[in-house]
Design an enzyme around this catalytic site. Structure first.
Site: not given
Ligand SMILES: *Cc1c(COP(=O)(O)O)cnc(C)c1O
Length: 333
Positions: A33, A243
């Site tokens: 994701k 800045y």
């Molecule tokens: C993002 C996510 C993961 C992965 O988590 P990590 O800590 O990066 O391994 C797993 N399950 C769900 C439902 C998530 O939203």
């Protein structure tokens, strides 16, 4: 433009370690994701496929469609499709959303075992089964998410106990409602690495595969970020940089400006507080497309471990990584 390199050997090293925990490559669902945590969705999806990963997790239907050819199974965490697909599974996050999925969609039911963010409440399980059946959806799995797998508290055990209870009930209901035996999963990276006796159907692994799970030094960061020099100057004692002039030279300094700013994902809260791995200091305010460093190098390594970079901005590696814009060039090395 600043650019990113992706270290294939490190990624495969991490997947080897993860596979030794899941006891099989087939049980790894790589979480891709948010542009694969800023690494690049297509780049990481192809590498994962090359390694032999068959399962992926994304947030949207659009992400899933763009990597459809590369995996056998894709779990979509936060979207409702227009039409079902044989490869994609869609998450039911709320009991009120069940009637919004098209008939014949393959779904996985998320259960709230204590995080209180998404998922149906445990007491609604039977109701959810009725509605899933009535809507003509195909339920394949039940899953949950841990709220504090990375903290050594008892919450993790308590959520596991809740999930255990709900698994039993769900398997019984699946039979009653005529679904095939359900699959179950609950582990993210921290949760997987907390147990030596992983026995679920898959683990949803994000940050560990990118090598930024804190406390596990054998996992190696995959992403390095470099910026290119735009200009150099000598700043005299008493002169200020950038800045607001938030950095003033106490002596004459050679300062170079690099093409990496908050518009590219360099967190502005790191300003005047960031030091590269090689000890090069960032000075003055980070601006949209620029940041100044006490360096002369043409191609400056900004970081090769997002966990280190997170400290200067008082945040976590996840935010440092997902802030990196998709327009940055990414190269697999
Ligand atoms: C993002 C996510 C993961 C992965 O988590 P990590 O800590 O990066 O391994 C797993 N399950 C769900 C439902 C998530 O939203």
């Amino acid at each position: 433009m600043a650019y990113i390199t992706l270290n294939k050997n490190n990624f495969f090293n991490n997947l080897d370690i993860i596979a030794s925990h899941t006891k099989s490559k087939d049980k790894i669902a790589i979480v891709l994701k948010d542009n694969a945590y800023g690494h690049g969705l297509l780049e990481m999806a192809s590498l994962a496929q090359e390694y032999g990963i068959t399962k992926a997790v994304v947030r949207t239907d659009e992400e899933a469609r763009s990597i459809e050819e590369l995996f056998e199974y894709i779990l979509v965490l936060g979207d409702i499709p227009e039409k079902p697909s044989s490869k994609m599974r869609y998450t039911i996050n709320d009991i009120k959303s069940i009637n919004k999925f098209p008939k014949d969609t393959l779904v996985e039911l998320k259960v709230d075992t204590g995080m209180h963010r998404n998922g149906i409440s445990m007491s609604d399980l039977h109701d959810a089964f009725i509605q899933i059946k009535d809507s003509g959806l195909i339920l394949e799995a039940l899953f949950t998410h841990h709220k504090s797998a990375d903290e050594l508290t008892s919450e993790w055990f308590w959520q596991n106990d809740n999930f255990k209870k709900i698994k039993k009930e769900a398997q019984y209901l699946a039979q009653e409602f005529g679904f095939a035996p359900l699959r179950f999963h609950s582990a993210n990276s921290a949760s997987l690495f907390r147990t030596d006796s992983f026995d679920e159907d898959m683990a949803r692994v994000g940050i560990a595969s990118y090598g930024c799970l804190e406390g596990f030094a054998k996992l190696l960061p995959v992403l390095s970020l470099y910026a290119q020099k735009l200009s150099s100057r000598v700043v005299k004692k008493g002169e200020s940089v950038g800045y607001g002039g938030t950095f003033t030279a106490k002596e004459s300094l050679l300062v170079s400006n690099y093409n990496f700013g908050y518009g590219d994902g360099f967190l502005r809260s790191s300003s005047n507080n960031f030091v590269t791995l090689n000890g090069v200091k960032q000075i003055g305010r980070i601006s949209m497309d620029n940041s100044s460093f006490l360096s002369e190098e043409e191609n400056l390594l900004i970081f090769n471990n997002a966990t280190d970079a997170a400290e200067s901005a008082e945040t976590i590696s996840y935010e440092v990584l997902t802030s990196l814009k998709s327009s940055l060039k990414r190269e697999i090395v």
